[in-house]
Design an enzyme around this catalytic site. Structure first.
Site, short mmCIF file in Angstrom:
data_model
loop_
_atom_site.label_atom_id
_atom_site.label_comp_id
_atom_site.label_asym_id
_atom_site.label_seq_id
_atom_site.Cartn_x
_atom_site.Cartn_y
_atom_site.Cartn_z
N GLU A 1 56.49 54.08 87.33
CA GLU A 1 56.80 53.85 88.75
C GLU A 1 58.29 54.07 89.05
O GLU A 1 59.10 54.29 88.16
CB GLU A 1 56.35 52.43 89.13
CG GLU A 1 54.84 52.29 88.99
CD GLU A 1 54.30 50.96 89.49
OE1 GLU A 1 55.09 50.03 89.74
OE2 GLU A 1 53.07 50.87 89.63
N CYS B 1 42.35 57.76 90.25
CA CYS B 1 42.59 57.98 91.68
C CYS B 1 42.25 59.43 92.06
O CYS B 1 42.07 60.29 91.19
CB CYS B 1 44.03 57.65 92.04
SG CYS B 1 45.22 58.95 91.62
N GLU C 1 47.32 59.09 84.04
CA GLU C 1 46.56 60.28 83.70
C GLU C 1 47.40 61.55 83.84
O GLU C 1 47.42 62.41 82.96
CB GLU C 1 45.32 60.41 84.61
CG GLU C 1 44.34 59.27 84.51
CD GLU C 1 44.64 58.13 85.49
OE1 GLU C 1 45.82 57.79 85.67
OE2 GLU C 1 43.68 57.60 86.06
N ASN D 1 51.34 54.69 83.45
CA ASN D 1 51.96 54.91 84.76
C ASN D 1 53.46 54.63 84.71
O ASN D 1 53.92 53.73 84.02
CB ASN D 1 51.25 54.15 85.89
CG ASN D 1 51.02 52.67 85.60
OD1 ASN D 1 50.89 52.25 84.48
ND2 ASN D 1 50.96 51.89 86.67
N CYS E 1 50.98 58.47 88.03
CA CYS E 1 49.87 57.78 87.36
C CYS E 1 49.85 58.10 85.87
O CYS E 1 50.37 59.13 85.42
CB CYS E 1 48.53 58.23 87.96
SG CYS E 1 48.22 57.66 89.62
N CYS F 1 44.57 62.19 90.64
CA CYS F 1 44.34 62.44 89.21
C CYS F 1 43.04 63.21 88.99
O CYS F 1 42.95 64.05 88.10
CB CYS F 1 44.35 61.13 88.43
SG CYS F 1 46.01 60.43 88.29
N1 THU Z 1 47.50 54.26 88.78
C1 THU Z 1 47.31 55.06 87.68
O1 THU Z 1 48.17 55.12 86.78
N2 THU Z 1 46.16 55.76 87.60
C2 THU Z 1 45.18 55.75 88.55
O2 THU Z 1 44.25 56.55 88.48
C3 THU Z 1 45.21 54.73 89.61
C4 THU Z 1 46.55 54.14 89.87
C5 THU Z 1 48.76 53.53 88.89
C6 THU Z 1 49.67 54.06 89.98
C7 THU Z 1 50.52 52.84 90.27
O3 THU Z 1 51.60 52.83 89.34
C8 THU Z 1 49.61 51.67 89.96
O4 THU Z 1 48.54 52.18 89.19
C9 THU Z 1 49.05 50.98 91.18
O5 THU Z 1 48.44 51.90 92.03
#
Ligand code: THU
Length: 160
Positions: A63, A112, A74, A61, A72, A115
């Protein structure tokens, strides 16, 4: 009339129950997770993607101070693969998530909704199922054989 939808999944108590390829994907995702850029949520996610040619690519991920601008793990991996190997089929994706600290007590982290939708797009595009594994540093694993098991009533191009 009420109807039920059945979805299938496998549950592994530990990565010791996985085969060698799956263990390799777990290790790659774990490694990728370490490079996650998550200074705001402190929730680190890594993933590894196995292509049909046997190559493995990873993502984590990323940010941003303007929160919605991040991405994210994925989709970071999927979009990069889509951009660079548009004709290579995706066989498997292995996801590992958890807070920066104390992740050993974290249960498996499922992908999520956004994704799942992106994974569905690639599964539809390649007309072949993608195995999805999700886990955490506690090494318990869930596996589905298709995004359809994660996203019943999915929206795709057939509705456009
Ligand atoms: N996150 C992912 O990278 N993949 C997911 O499927 C769920 C959430 C990340 C997004 C954000 O940077 C952190 O996790 C908290 O939500």
């Amino acid at each position: 009339m009420k109807k039920d939808i059945q979805i299938g999944y496998e549950h592994f108590k530990s990565i010791n129950e996985l085969n060698e390829t799956e263990k390799k994907l777990f290790e790659s995702a774990k490694q990728a997770r370490k490079n996650a850029y998550a200074p705001y949520s402190n929730f680190l996610v890594g993933c590894s993607v196995l292509l049909e040619n046997g190559d493995i690519y990873t993502g984590n991920n990323q940010e941003n101070a303007a929160f919605p601008s991040g991405l994210c793990a994925e989709r970071t991996a999927l979009f990069w693969i889509g951009a660079n190997f548009p004709n290579e089929k995706i066989k498997k994706i292995f996801i590992i998530g958890g807070p920066r600290e104390d992740s050993e007590n974290t249960p498996p982290i499922p992908p999520c909704g956004a994704c799942r939708q992106s994974l569905m797009e690639y599964e539809t595009k390649q007309n072949e199922n993608i195995d999805v594994y999700f886990s955490s540093l506690n090494e318990e694993v869930y596996k589905v054989n298709s995004i359809k098991d994660l996203l019943p009533f999915y929206f795709d191009a057939t509705f456009l």
